[in-house]
Design a protein around this motif. Structure first.
Motif: not given
Length: 223
Positions: A134-147, A152-164
């Motif tokens: 909801q900003v000028p131009g209303r650009p499309v946003t992207w996200g991941t899928t269950p696939s 990558f063998g992840l249970e959920d997005l919280k399972s993503l490795p941290g920056v370190q």
């Protein structure tokens, strides 16, 4: 040569050929007293209900897989594709910053993102449109899928490795933009009044005019 032997010879000639064999060629290969037409009809009858049939192709004959067996003979083969550096970085940014717009991806990467990169990730089934910001131009946003999680063998997005963890594994670029990955906590900027189907209908029409081209987006296909 008796008729049975002639029938065997005819069968062998047709079986050994990779191309349909013409009647003229068969006549030259068979004994002079052979009833070629009769032998061909008999051979066709013998193979009428088999997995392989004797088919007439113009003025020639050839053994072919029975038509009703064709669907069982199809072999599906997966061709592995190697993701470009641009695709890997874009995928990581979407995973850690979703929902994220193309402009935000470009801001983090520091370079333009071509449509080919987004198309590749869409084809892989790893990303999907998440709505419009909801900003000028209303650009499309992207996200991941269950696939993506499954791949990558992840249970959920919280399972993503941290920056370190990524830095320790040498998987995080030292550039400031790419290193600045942070998971968003909410989808507050997304519209909740429009369905995903409506968003997808005009998504690609709007992106057709996008002219940013990135040389890193070539996809190398492993032979």
């Amino acid at each position: 040569m008796d008729r049975f032997q002639q029938l065997r010879l005819l069968e062998a000639i047709l079986f050994a050929s990779t191309e349909p064999v013409t009647v003229k060629h068969l006549t030259g290969r068979m004994p002079e007293d052979a009833d070629l037409n009769g032998l061909l009809e008999e051979l066709q009858g013998m193979y009428a209900n088999r997995g392989v049939t004797l088919n007439k192709v113009g003025d020639a004959y050839a053994f072919r897989t029975a038509a009703d067996m064709a669907e069982f003979m199809t072999v599906e083969r997966e061709t592995p594709k190697k993701l470009s550096r641009a695709a890997i970085e874009t995928m990581a940014i979407i995973a850690y910053n979703q929902p994220v717009t193309r402009a935000e991806i470009e801001e983090i990467r520091g370079v333009a993102v071509s449509r080919g990169t987004i198309d590749l990730l869409l084809e892989a089934g790893w990303i999907k449109p998440r709505g419009r910001k909801q900003v000028p131009g209303r650009p499309v946003t992207w996200g991941t899928t269950p696939s993506f999680l499954d791949q990558f063998g992840l249970e959920d997005l919280k399972s993503l490795p941290g920056v370190q963890e990524l830095k320790a594994a040498g998987l995080l670029d030292s550039r400031p933009g790419v290193g600045a990955i942070s998971m968003r906590e909410s989808d507050a900027d997304l519209t909740d009044s429009e369905t995903l189907e409506e968003e997808e209908m005009d998504l690609f029409d709007e992106e057709t005019d996008y002219e940013a081209v990135e040389t890193e987006d070539a996809i190398a296909i492993d032979e």
